[in-house]
Enzyme design. Structure first.
Site, PDB file in Angstrom:
ATOM      1  N   LYS A   1       0.847  -1.209   0.000  1.00 36.58           N
ATOM      2  CA  LYS A   1       0.000   0.000   0.000  1.00 36.58           C
ATOM      3  C   LYS A   1       0.876   1.250   0.000  1.00 36.58           C
ATOM      4  O   LYS A   1       1.787   1.375   0.804  1.00 36.58           O
ATOM      5  CB  LYS A   1      -0.917   0.008   1.215  1.00 36.58           C
ATOM      6  CG  LYS A   1      -1.801   1.239   1.262  1.00 36.58           C
ATOM      7  CD  LYS A   1      -2.981   1.056   2.194  1.00 36.58           C
ATOM      8  CE  LYS A   1      -2.872   1.906   3.423  1.00 36.58           C
ATOM      9  NZ  LYS A   1      -3.974   1.727   4.345  1.00 36.58           N
TER      10      LYS A   1
ATOM     11  N   GLY B   1     -13.003   3.721   4.083  1.00 38.22           N
ATOM     12  CA  GLY B   1     -13.210   2.503   3.296  1.00 38.22           C
ATOM     13  C   GLY B   1     -12.334   2.445   2.054  1.00 38.22           C
ATOM     14  O   GLY B   1     -12.316   1.432   1.357  1.00 38.22           O
TER      15      GLY B   1
ATOM     16  N   THR C   1      -9.106   2.070   1.544  1.00 36.64           N
ATOM     17  CA  THR C   1      -8.132   0.970   1.528  1.00 36.64           C
ATOM     18  C   THR C   1      -8.837  -0.348   1.223  1.00 36.64           C
ATOM     19  O   THR C   1      -8.426  -1.101   0.334  1.00 36.64           O
ATOM     20  CB  THR C   1      -7.425   0.881   2.907  1.00 36.64           C
ATOM     21  OG1 THR C   1      -6.829   2.135   3.184  1.00 36.64           O
ATOM     22  CG2 THR C   1      -6.386  -0.217   2.929  1.00 36.64           C
TER      23      THR C   1
HETATM   24  C1  R5P Z   1      -3.800   2.337   7.701  1.00 33.44           C
HETATM   25  O1  R5P Z   1      -2.625   2.345   7.899  1.00 33.44           O
HETATM   26  C2  R5P Z   1      -4.790   1.481   8.385  1.00 33.44           C
HETATM   27  O2  R5P Z   1      -4.298   0.220   8.685  1.00 33.44           O
HETATM   28  C3  R5P Z   1      -6.054   1.364   7.568  1.00 33.44           C
HETATM   29  O3  R5P Z   1      -5.758   0.660   6.380  1.00 33.44           O
HETATM   30  C4  R5P Z   1      -6.593   2.702   7.202  1.00 33.44           C
HETATM   31  O4  R5P Z   1      -6.532   3.556   8.299  1.00 33.44           O
HETATM   32  C5  R5P Z   1      -7.999   2.595   6.708  1.00 33.44           C
HETATM   33  O5  R5P Z   1      -8.446   3.875   6.359  1.00 33.44           O
HETATM   34  P1  R5P Z   1      -9.433   4.077   5.158  1.00 33.44           P
HETATM   35  O6  R5P Z   1     -10.618   3.208   5.414  1.00 33.44           O
HETATM   36  O7  R5P Z   1      -9.772   5.528   5.181  1.00 33.44           O
HETATM   37  O8  R5P Z   1      -8.681   3.700   3.907  1.00 33.44           O
END
Ligand code: R5P
Length: 287
Positions: A183, A221, A223
């Site tokens: 990521k 959401g 990610t």
């Molecule tokens: C990031 O480092 C966390 O592990 C999550 O992947 C992230 O915080 C999720 O955020 P969002 O839902 O906004 O992508």
């Protein structure tokens, strides 16, 4: 030493029948400021307080500071706070000069208000289970990953378990068939809301597999949606999502289902229709 368990109104649901002895009263003055009263006798006792700090994190944190100080000054021998989802944990790094390191500042405030120990779940800046000292605060970080995984394992034969990034890889690392997506986050978005958009890449085989994606939280959401789309494109047989904390901003629970996630589950650290894991089941004999 006598032990006392106290709950705040947004946490009463953790106990089937909270009694007047276990309830903390919280109200608002006409100008919106918080009023806190702890009717129970707590002098000389070891006290544990359960208080959700999301949604309404700024208000809830102030309430917690008032509670902690009141307990400490009223002679509680030990004060422990269970905050199922710790807000302000995500800004644990500085990207631009002059930014506030909110994760540390909040922990400093808690310890200065009299918190002897904080118990929380899959805390964003700790990235593993255990007991830590962060910003002067003793923190016990409990992972919900085992409970989330066992929910899916009861339904699937030999799933492929993956985490969307390195930071969450500790959640899945003990599994037989697991992988970590790559990521990358871009630069800050413009405007009043600050956010760095993620981009994920799957570098392993998910074709024909039942995939379970596990993360510490689903916030906007983005990610999870990107991870679901990538697995779908690579021919996964089915895709399920699990996270410790479900904030589900921007309608992301519905969007995940529309994107092809067969099931989405989270814990009750934040209450939602996807809350299937009870955090109390992971506290052992601590209460
Ligand atoms: C990031 O480092 C966390 O592990 C999550 O992947 C992230 O915080 C999720 O955020 P969002 O839902 O906004 O992508």
């Amino acid at each position: 030493m006598e032990h006392l368990l106290l709950l705040t109104p947004n946490s009463y649901d953790f106990m089937s029948k909270p009694t007047s002895r276990s309830k903390i009263i919280i109200k608002q003055f006409p100008d919106g400021e918080n009023y806190v009263r702890i009717p129970a006798q707590f002098h000389g006792k070891a006290v544990t307080v359960i208080h959700r700090c999301y949604p309404g994190q700024d208000r809830s944190l102030i309430q917690l500071l008032l509670i902690l100080r009141t307990l400490k000054e009223g002679g509680a021998s030990r004060v422990r706070a269970i905050v199922p989802y710790l807000p302000y944990a995500r800004q644990d790094k500085l990207f631009l000069k002059g930014e506030a390191l909110s994760s540390k500042i909040i922990c400093n405030l808690l310890v200065k208000s009299g918190c002897d120990e904080l118990i929380t779940f899959d805390c964003h800046f700790l990235k593993k289970e255990g007991t830590f000292n962060y910003g002067g605060l003793r923190i016990r970080n409990i992972s919900l990953s085992k409970k989330i995984l066992s929910h899916f394992k009861k339904r699937l034969y030999s799933p492929k378990i993956i985490s969307p990034d390195e930071g969450a890889s500790y959640l899945v690392a003990k599994e037989a068939d697991w992988g970590v997506m790559q990521k990358m986050r871009g630069t800050y978005s413009k405007g009043k809301t600050i956010y760095r958009k993620p981009k994920v890449e799957v570098r392993f085989d998910v074709k024909g597999k039942d995939v379970v994606i596990i993360d510490d939280m689903i916030s906007t959401g983005s990610t999870m949606l990107k991870a679901v789309a990538a697995c779908k494109k690579l021919g996964a047989n089915s895709i399920r999502c699990g996270a410790s904390h479900g904030l589900f901003l921007h309608g992301s629970l519905k969007r995940l289902k529309r994107a092809g996630a067969k099931e989405v589950i989270v814990s009750n650290s934040i209450k939602s229709t996807a809350s299937k894991i009870n955090i109390l089941d992971s506290l052992g004999g601590m209460l």
